[in-house]
Design an enzyme around this catalytic site. Structure first.
Site, PDB file in Angstrom:
ATOM      1  N   CYS A   1       0.940  -1.184   0.043  1.00 39.60           N
ATOM      2  CA  CYS A   1      -0.013   0.081   0.217  1.00 39.60           C
ATOM      3  C   CYS A   1       1.085   1.173   0.002  1.00 39.60           C
ATOM      4  CB  CYS A   1      -0.900   0.132   1.156  1.00 39.60           C
ATOM      5  SG  CYS A   1      -2.230  -1.301   1.087  1.00 39.60           S
TER       6      CYS A   1
ATOM      7  N   ARG B   1       6.305  -0.771  -4.222  1.00 40.41           N
ATOM      8  CA  ARG B   1       5.697  -1.267  -2.848  1.00 40.41           C
ATOM      9  C   ARG B   1       4.807  -2.406  -3.117  1.00 40.41           C
ATOM     10  NH1 ARG B   1       6.445   2.027   1.632  1.00 40.41           N
ATOM     11  NH2 ARG B   1       4.749   1.123   2.335  1.00 40.41           N
TER      12      ARG B   1
ATOM     13  N   TRP C   1      -2.671  -2.873  -1.617  1.00 42.17           N
ATOM     14  CA  TRP C   1      -2.171  -4.458  -1.616  1.00 42.17           C
ATOM     15  C   TRP C   1      -3.659  -5.084  -0.981  1.00 42.17           C
ATOM     16  CZ3 TRP C   1      -0.763  -8.353   1.746  1.00 42.17           C
ATOM     17  CH2 TRP C   1       0.087  -9.198   0.899  1.00 42.17           C
TER      18      TRP C   1
ATOM     19  N   ASN D   1      -3.174   2.838   5.100  1.00 46.69           N
ATOM     20  CA  ASN D   1      -2.113   1.747   5.028  1.00 46.69           C
ATOM     21  C   ASN D   1      -2.242   0.882   6.291  1.00 46.69           C
ATOM     22  OD1 ASN D   1      -0.257  -0.165   4.369  1.00 46.69           O
ATOM     23  ND2 ASN D   1       1.360   1.179   4.226  1.00 46.69           N
ATOM     24  N   GLY D   2      -2.204  -0.192   6.473  1.00 43.43           N
ATOM     25  CA  GLY D   2      -2.114  -0.932   7.858  1.00 43.43           C
ATOM     26  C   GLY D   2      -3.443  -1.822   8.087  1.00 43.43           C
TER      27      GLY D   2
ATOM     28  N   GLU E   1      19.033 -17.725  -0.293  1.00 44.11           N
ATOM     29  CA  GLU E   1      18.870 -16.651  -0.843  1.00 44.11           C
ATOM     30  C   GLU E   1      18.714 -16.704  -2.367  1.00 44.11           C
ATOM     31  OE1 GLU E   1      17.873 -13.835   0.064  1.00 44.11           O
ATOM     32  OE2 GLU E   1      18.468 -12.337  -1.305  1.00 44.11           O
TER      33      GLU E   1
ATOM     34  N   LYS F   1      15.610 -15.608  -4.346  1.00 40.16           N
ATOM     35  CA  LYS F   1      15.509 -14.535  -5.386  1.00 40.16           C
ATOM     36  C   LYS F   1      14.789 -15.233  -6.543  1.00 40.16           C
ATOM     37  CE  LYS F   1      16.079 -11.638  -4.110  1.00 40.16           C
ATOM     38  NZ  LYS F   1      16.579 -11.537  -2.537  1.00 40.16           N
TER      39      LYS F   1
ATOM     40  N   GLU G   1      11.071 -15.562  -6.265  1.00 42.87           N
ATOM     41  CA  GLU G   1      10.366 -14.551  -6.095  1.00 42.87           C
ATOM     42  C   GLU G   1      10.116 -13.441  -7.378  1.00 42.87           C
ATOM     43  OE1 GLU G   1      11.331 -10.629  -2.735  1.00 42.87           O
ATOM     44  OE2 GLU G   1      13.194 -11.988  -3.790  1.00 42.87           O
TER      45      GLU G   1
ATOM     46  N   HIS H   1      18.853 -36.599   2.737  1.00 44.18           N
ATOM     47  CA  HIS H   1      17.588 -36.615   3.734  1.00 44.18           C
ATOM     48  C   HIS H   1      16.318 -36.404   2.975  1.00 44.18           C
ATOM     49  CE1 HIS H   1      20.670 -37.539   6.873  1.00 44.18           C
ATOM     50  NE2 HIS H   1      21.216 -36.350   6.331  1.00 44.18           N
TER      51      HIS H   1
ATOM     52  N   LYS I   1       6.993  -4.735  -1.402  1.00 39.71           N
ATOM     53  CA  LYS I   1       8.405  -4.529  -0.933  1.00 39.71           C
ATOM     54  C   LYS I   1       8.462  -4.436   0.664  1.00 39.71           C
ATOM     55  CE  LYS I   1      12.780  -3.218  -1.350  1.00 39.71           C
ATOM     56  NZ  LYS I   1      13.666  -4.150  -1.536  1.00 39.71           N
TER      57      LYS I   1
HETATM   58  C1  AGP Z   1      13.560 -10.093  -0.384  1.00 33.48           C
HETATM   59  O1  AGP Z   1      13.948 -10.156  -1.658  1.00 33.48           O
HETATM   60  C2  AGP Z   1      12.176  -9.998  -0.468  1.00 33.48           C
HETATM   61  N1  AGP Z   1      11.493  -8.928  -0.847  1.00 33.48           N
HETATM   62  C3  AGP Z   1      11.780 -10.023   1.206  1.00 33.48           C
HETATM   63  O2  AGP Z   1      12.193 -11.390   1.707  1.00 33.48           O
HETATM   64  C4  AGP Z   1      12.500  -8.965   2.164  1.00 33.48           C
HETATM   65  O3  AGP Z   1      13.670  -9.244   2.485  1.00 33.48           O
HETATM   66  C5  AGP Z   1      11.686  -9.083   3.738  1.00 33.48           C
HETATM   67  O4  AGP Z   1      10.476  -8.919   3.454  1.00 33.48           O
HETATM   68  C6  AGP Z   1      12.230  -8.378   4.615  1.00 33.48           C
HETATM   69  O5  AGP Z   1      12.086  -7.057   4.373  1.00 33.48           O
HETATM   70  P1  AGP Z   1      13.172  -5.906   5.348  1.00 33.48           P
HETATM   71  O6  AGP Z   1      14.448  -6.188   5.047  1.00 33.48           O
HETATM   72  O7  AGP Z   1      12.445  -4.560   4.901  1.00 33.48           O
HETATM   73  O8  AGP Z   1      12.525  -6.160   6.799  1.00 33.48           O
END
Ligand code: AGP
Length: 612
Positions: free
Chosen positions: A2, A27, A74, A100-101, A484, A488, A491, A508, A607
């Site tokens: 949002c 966002r 969102w 927002n919230g 990670e 990536k 995502e 395992h 974001k």
């Molecule tokens: C990372 O690519 C993601 N978009 C997501 O996992 C992000 O790292 C996570 O939401 C944490 O966000 P922050 O670092 O703003 O707390």
């Protein structure tokens, strides 16, 4: 998650609102809307989908106003429909709200308001705010009615309000969700995040919890929820508009990947003096670190990519500084009943500084008497403000949803912290310590070198753009790299299933799926577990899987095991995650690009995750 914008000042108000809202696209959202006050009252326009749909509709049927608010939604409560999109109005259309919230007590408020005759048009929690203010505004001026309504809300909000009877003002307030004020020349802004206003002003006031702001073209007046006036001068943000533009790159993600050498440099500069062998922090952080007890227990909390940085941090802090460390997903930490004491330091790692679970973890830690140090990129965000000390990463604005430079700058901050504590605790010999400090100072240029693999990675991506499953495997410091790398890819390329595992876990379970051509990305840089990783590669090859291997430059032996080899600069093991990061990001980026994915704004992702 949002985006909120408010504007009062010079015409064209609608265009300014749309420009600012466009800068919050990163966002993540599924509908957008705008409301302005003009001679005819309040005019609202909303569209499902991208902001460009809203822009097209306004171009077809334009309107203008003296002040206004805009929002990208969102969906949380109610489907992404026009009715549920913000702004929301009261029964008579005399005021409009963006939010927002999450309003947790919205159901009870809605029932009460409906019983009093209010008619609701949406399924959202937000609409109750409009009707609540309407109720109070029957007998109070708008500013007071707004504050009275806010006092009844439970949950989190950043909210903006315009009202027909008060066209020369816009109102804003925050509790738990970010909201900033931009102060311009004869104009003023409200926004969820700094990039929204950067093209207009760099003078910003960060609202604190429970603060209310009244904006006119002359500036901002801050009060508490009870109406007591608060005096706070704007601060000047160091980011400029160039850092919030793509600057010739196809995507923000690619730009941010290539910004990593300078982002990392920014985290290290002023803190690391390799020539004199010194690591220094600002006064507050130094004082914080100096007070830590010899038996201090560390708990790292974070979400997503920041959590992966925390996992790397656990390895280095325990191995080099010899301090006990736990790492928790913030969303689990807050619900697992952690046993914290005054001798616990919680390190909250976060790019945005607004992630709801991490913020809740910080609050829980403080309630239990623990200390909080945060590692954060966004100045003035909620988490650093609620921490006892902060290490800002200074990576510059990260616009793409997928975190890249924030990750490597978080790693850099953790290297600094580890080496600082290692020295303070005498955990390393002077010679070894100085050697690591010297190597850390070379990290920006090593990250630069690892970016040179891009043409090779682009070619490799072509072979796997059609693959639908990927594994990522690594051990020790590069187990988090595997997580990670997989994050990536999944995502930004939602059609691909990608999993990261500790390579030792393969046998395992996960190995059962490997079949001919199944791509497995291995982190096989120089380390004490190198041979073990090579054995894991053999196991995949024995099942005819494809091995894309990230290995240290000069490693000839690995060639015969790798289907594709991506060399990265040879480093001490602890620095290998930071040099391996860019190739992992680039591989995900190029596969997603070939799959024509919406790389900067992947579907369903936001974001900054400001709700639980
Ligand atoms: C990372 O690519 C993601 N978009 C997501 O996992 C992000 O790292 C996570 O939401 C944490 O966000 P922050 O670092 O703003 O707390």
């Amino acid at each position: 998650m949002c985006g909120i914008v408010g504007y009062i000042g010079k015409p064209p108000v609608v265009q300014t609102l749309l420009d600012c809202l466009g800068r919050l696209e990163y966002r993540g959202y599924d509908s957008a809307g705008i409301a302005v006050v003009n001679g005819r009252g309040i005019q609202v326009r909303k569209r499902v989908g991208k902001i460009k749909e809203l822009v097209a509709s306004i171009q077809q049927h334009p309107f203008e106003g003296t002040s206004g608010i805009a929002h990208s939604r969102w969906a949380t409560h109610g489907l992404p429909t026009e009715a549920n999109a913000h702004p929301h109005t009261d029964c008579r259309g005399s005021l409009a709200i963006v939010h927002n919230g999450i309003i947790e007590n919205y159901a009870a408020l809605k029932a009460r308001l409906q019983a009093n005759g209010h008619r609701f048009r949406s399924k959202t929690d937000t609409e109750v705010i409009a009707h609540l203010v309407e109720d109070y505004a029957k007998r109070l001026p708008v500013a007071q009615a707004f504050r009275r309504a806010l006092k009844e809300l439970r949950g989190s909000y950043a909210v903006c309000l315009i009202a027909k009877q008060d066209p020369q003002r816009i109102y804003g307030a925050r509790a738990g969700s970010p909201l900033i004020v931009g102060v311009g020349d004869g104009e003023a802004f409200l926004a969820s995040d700094v990039p929204a206003v950067l093209a207009k002003t760099r003078r910003v006031i960060y609202l604190n919890e429970g603060e209310v702001v009244e904006l006119s073209s002359d500036g901002a007046r801050l009060t508490t929820l009870s109406g007591a006036v608060i005096h706070r001068k704007p601060s000047t943000v160091s980011w400029d508009i160039a850092s919030a533009r793509k600057e010739g790159y196809d995507h923000f993600m690619l730009k941010e990947i290539f910004e990593q050498p300078s982002a990392v440099e920014q985290t290290l500069v002023n803190r690391l003096d390799a020539a004199r062998g010194r690591i220094a922090f600002d006064r507050r952080t130094r004082a914080f670190l100096e007070k830590l007890k010899p038996n201090e227990q560390f708990v790292l909390i974070a979400c997503g990519t920041a959590y992966h940085a925390g996992l790397v941090g656990e390895y280095m802090l325990e191995e080099l500084a010899r301090v006990p460390v736990d790492v928790d997903l913030a969303s689990e930490f807050r619900y697992r009943g952690p046993m914290l004491t005054r001798d616990t330091t919680v390190i909250a790692i976060t790019q945005s500084g607004e992630t709801a679970d991490t913020l809740a973890g910080v609050r829980l830690a403080k309630e239990q008497g623990a200390k909080v140090l945060s590692i954060c990129n966004v100045m003035g965000a909620s988490i650093p403000r609620e921490s006892d000390a902060v290490m800002y990463t200074h990576a510059g604005p990260e616009i793409a949803v997928a975190s890249t430079k924030a990750y490597t700058s978080q790693l850099s901050a953790l290297y600094l912290l580890t080496l600082y504590l290692a020295k303070a605790r005498g955990a390393l010999s002077a010679v070894r310590w100085r050697s690591l400090v010297r190597q850390l100072s070379h990290i920006p240029s090593l990250v630069e070198r690892s970016l040179r693999a891009e043409p090779l990675i682009k070619e490799i991506a072509k072979s796997y753009a059609g693959a639908r499953d990927f594994y990522y495997l690594g051990r020790r410091y590069n187990y988090p790299s595997a997580l990670e790398g997989a994050l990536k890819l999944k995502e930004i390329c939602p059609s691909i299933h990608a999993e990261g595992y500790a390579a030792g876990e393969m046998k395992h379970g996960p190995i059962s799926l490997i079949r001919r051509g199944w791509p497995v990305v291995f982190l096989a840089t120089d380390s004490p577990v190198y041979e073990k990783v090579v054995s894991n590669i053999e196991e995949v090859r024995a099942r005819k899987g494809d091995c894309i291997v990230i290995a240290s430059e000069g490693d000839q032996r690995i060639r015969r095991y790798a289907t594709h080899l991506i060399p990265v600069p040879k480093t001490e093991e602890l620095f290998s995650p930071i040099v391996a990061a860019a190739p992992l990001q680039l591989l995900a980026y190029h596969i997603a690009k070939l799959n024509r994915c919406d790389i900067d704004q992947p579907p369903n992702l936001a974001k900054s995750v400001t709700v639980e």
